[in-house]
Design an enzyme around this catalytic site. Sequence first.
Site, mmCIF file in Angstrom:
data_model
loop_
_atom_site.group_PDB
_atom_site.id
_atom_site.type_symbol
_atom_site.label_atom_id
_atom_site.label_comp_id
_atom_site.label_asym_id
_atom_site.label_seq_id
_atom_site.Cartn_x
_atom_site.Cartn_y
_atom_site.Cartn_z
ATOM 1 C CG HIS A 63 8.641 12.446 36.646
ATOM 2 N ND1 HIS A 63 8.627 12.265 35.293
ATOM 3 C CD2 HIS A 63 9.491 13.475 36.879
ATOM 4 C CE1 HIS A 63 9.423 13.153 34.724
ATOM 5 N NE2 HIS A 63 9.957 13.895 35.662
ATOM 6 C CE LYS A 72 4.054 7.143 36.367
ATOM 7 N NZ LYS A 72 5.385 7.715 36.146
ATOM 8 C CE1 TYR A 132 6.263 7.117 31.286
ATOM 9 C CE2 TYR A 132 5.674 7.946 29.129
ATOM 10 C CZ TYR A 132 6.582 7.812 30.139
ATOM 11 O OH TYR A 132 7.828 8.374 30.014
ATOM 12 C CG ASP A 168 12.844 15.559 34.986
ATOM 13 O OD1 ASP A 168 11.900 15.753 35.785
ATOM 14 O OD2 ASP A 168 12.770 14.783 34.016
#
Length: 183
Positions: A63, A72, A132, A168
């Site tokens: 992603h 991140k 995250y 995905d």
Amino acid sequence: MKVTEVPAIEGAYLFEPTPYADERGFFCRTFDVDVVRSVGIDPGAFVQDSLSRSVRGVVRGLHLRSGAGEAKLVRCSYGSVFDVVVDLRPDSPTYLGRAFFELSGETQTTLYIPAGCAHGFQALTETADTSYRIDRPHDPAEDVTIAFDDPELAIPWPLPVTSMSQRDREAPSLAAALKQKES
């Protein structure tokens, strides 16, 4: 806390805490403003924390976000994951570089992923919790997904894939995703 640059990905860092263990378990600091700031990252830029729980064999990713991208801080807080970063910043000296890590609840190591890099992971344990911390609110309209098994990337996923999201599973190739990222 020890900080290590990731040679394959310009601007990526590993933050390795020092756990203090005794008969009760352990304690460690997983985020330190001064340490993050010491490598040029603005700790105040992070605006959202998220958590995913995955079972063994699950793949999440690859992603990234279009537009300005998204930086991140990623940490496996319980269990372990095989973590993947791919540099998709055309002006980066490590463009198309790949880096692989095992992140685990045992080490509590945090990985900083700069904006413009794709990220994914596979759960290696029966339960794996991944945290995250991101620097922009999530906007689904900017989501870009790349096929986890794209032959150009040749990511050596360590386990057979047991499950993944429909998004995905249906992700386009790296070449098609790069075109989408530009728009």
